[in-house]
Design an enzyme around this catalytic site. Structure first.
Site, PDB file in Angstrom:
ATOM      1  N   ASP A   1       0.922  -1.415   0.034  1.00 23.78           N
ATOM      2  CA  ASP A   1       0.583  -0.050   0.304  1.00 23.78           C
ATOM      3  C   ASP A   1       0.467   1.287   0.108  1.00 23.78           C
ATOM      4  O   ASP A   1       0.631   2.430   1.082  1.00 23.78           O
ATOM      5  CB  ASP A   1      -0.674  -0.250   1.236  1.00 23.78           C
ATOM      6  CG  ASP A   1      -1.835  -0.740   1.031  1.00 23.78           C
ATOM      7  OD1 ASP A   1      -2.804  -1.949   0.335  1.00 23.78           O
ATOM      8  OD2 ASP A   1      -2.071  -1.519   2.484  1.00 23.78           O
TER       9      ASP A   1
ATOM     10  N   GLU B   1     -11.391  -1.559  -1.869  1.00 24.58           N
ATOM     11  CA  GLU B   1     -10.470  -0.740  -0.610  1.00 24.58           C
ATOM     12  C   GLU B   1      -9.193   0.154  -1.012  1.00 24.58           C
ATOM     13  O   GLU B   1      -9.549   0.157  -2.904  1.00 24.58           O
ATOM     14  CB  GLU B   1     -10.264  -1.960   0.196  1.00 24.58           C
ATOM     15  CG  GLU B   1      -9.582  -2.816  -0.374  1.00 24.58           C
ATOM     16  CD  GLU B   1      -9.169  -3.878   0.667  1.00 24.58           C
ATOM     17  OE1 GLU B   1      -9.491  -4.194   1.898  1.00 24.58           O
ATOM     18  OE2 GLU B   1      -7.928  -4.584   0.334  1.00 24.58           O
TER      19      GLU B   1
END
Ligand SMILES: *[C@@H]1O[C@H](CO)[C@@H](O)[C@H](O)[C@H]1NC(C)=O
Ligand SMILES: *[C@@H]1O[C@H](CO)[C@@H](O)[C@H](O)[C@H]1NC(C)=O
Length: 325
Positions: A36, A203
């Site tokens: 991420d 997400e």
């Protein structure tokens, strides 16, 4: 043969139209592990900073996007002051220059839990040891809520600030922040992307602006643990997109389908040795323009979470204004 030739030609044309080959990730040397990631260039000297999920939010710097990346330490070496499970392992950093201060939003949660909160750390230089934890921004969730308050992403619209967040449950939400971008502004959060199919695995949203549109990206699918359980083909992470003339909703995909009704076009998916690209963002490089960055697993190297690599590509654009890799 002659009789069937037009059909054969049509078949070739169809193949030509549908087989799109993605570019490979840009080069990376040095500290290339990523999860991420969030990337920014420091305004004062153009140095690149790359932050990762987990363990106090590790960060590395480089004078070039391709490296050599050098580890610098942690944004939150002692974890977050948010009093939730997972506070020693903050996730999904999102870094921006707000005024003359660097703001790094992060999430505190544990895997598969809706007990989650979003926090903020700030620094005027991003140098190691300069980050100050401001704690929670007033966006949190608990079991039974419509959303899961993780994966923050700041969106600036003039002098207004919005924060996107969300993962599984109700997918992607957005709420307006105060004028300093430090706390929730007090109005209710609203849904900007929702796919009712399956486990609703959307997400890691990211919004950026180009020409006339705000582009909403998100990661769809299973993020992690590929070395333990390999997802069914296509169920692994991939990067989806929609766009809107507003930053605050009405996002549609290439076919015009609303992204709150299952719409979404693929920007990047597994290809060649690149597996499960996601956890993405976009930043404006001082010489390259808009750059997409993400993490991926190299199928030749290994599929474990600890083997994910930093990927980046300069975005290309179709004539009708959709980004391509
Ligand atoms: C982390 O904790 C140690 C030990 O309590 C302390 O010395 C240090 O200043 C803390 N670091 C930060 C950035 O808060
Ligand atoms: C994966 O690793 C192999 C072996 O090091 C390398 O040749 C290949 O370019 C890599 N692919 C990607 C997408 O990183």
């Amino acid at each position: 043969m002659f009789k069937y030739f037009p059909a054969f030609l049509a078949f070739v044309l169809v193949i030509e139209t549908f087989v799109y080959s993605y570019s490979d990730p840009g080069l990376c040397t040095g500290a290339c592990w990523a999860h991420d990631p969030t990337v920014i260039q420091r305004a004062s000297d153009g140095k690149y900073f790359k932050f990762n999920t987990g363990t106090g939010i590790e960060f590395a710097t480089s004078n070039s996007l391709a490296g050599t990346w050098t580890l610098q330490g942690f944004v939150l070496p002692n974890g977050s002051s948010i009093d939730n499970a997972g506070s020693q392992d903050p996730w999904a950093p999102d870094v921006h220059l707000v005024g003359d201060e660097y703001f790094l939003y992060y999430a505190v949660s544990t895997f598969g839990s809706q007990v989650s909160a979003i926090g903020l750390a700030t620094s005027s230089t991003m140098a190691p040891g300069t980050w100050i934890d401001k704690g929670g921004v007033g966006i949190a969730s608990k079991k039974g809520q419509a959303y899961n308050a993780i994966d923050p992403n700041l969106v600036a619209v003039g002098t207004d600030y919005y924060l996107n967040f969300g993962s599984f449950w109700g997918d992607i939400y957005q709420t307006k922040l105060n004028s300093a971008a430090t706390k929730a502004g007090g109005s209710a959060a609203y849904n900007i992307e929702y796919d009712s199919a399956g486990t609703r695995p959307c997400e890691g949203s990211y919004v950026f602006f180009y020409n006339d549109y705000y582009y909403l990206l998100w990661s769809h699918g299973i993020c992690c643990g590929y070395d333990k359980t390999l997802p069914a083909a296509g169920a692994e992470y991939r990067i989806m997109m929609c766009r809107s003339k507003a930053a605050t909703g009405e996002f549609v995909d290439k076919s015009g389908m609303a992204c709150t009704s299952g719409g979404g076009s693929i920007l990047l998916e597994s290809h060649g040795t690149t597996y499960g690209p996601g956890g993405q963002g976009v930043f404006t490089d001082s010489s390259k323009g808009l750059v997409l960055y993400y993490h991926y697993a190299n199928q030749t190297v290994g599929l474990g979470d600890g083997e994910y690599l930093f990927g980046w590509n300069v975005l290309k654009w179709t004539t009708d204004g959709w980004p391509e890799v």
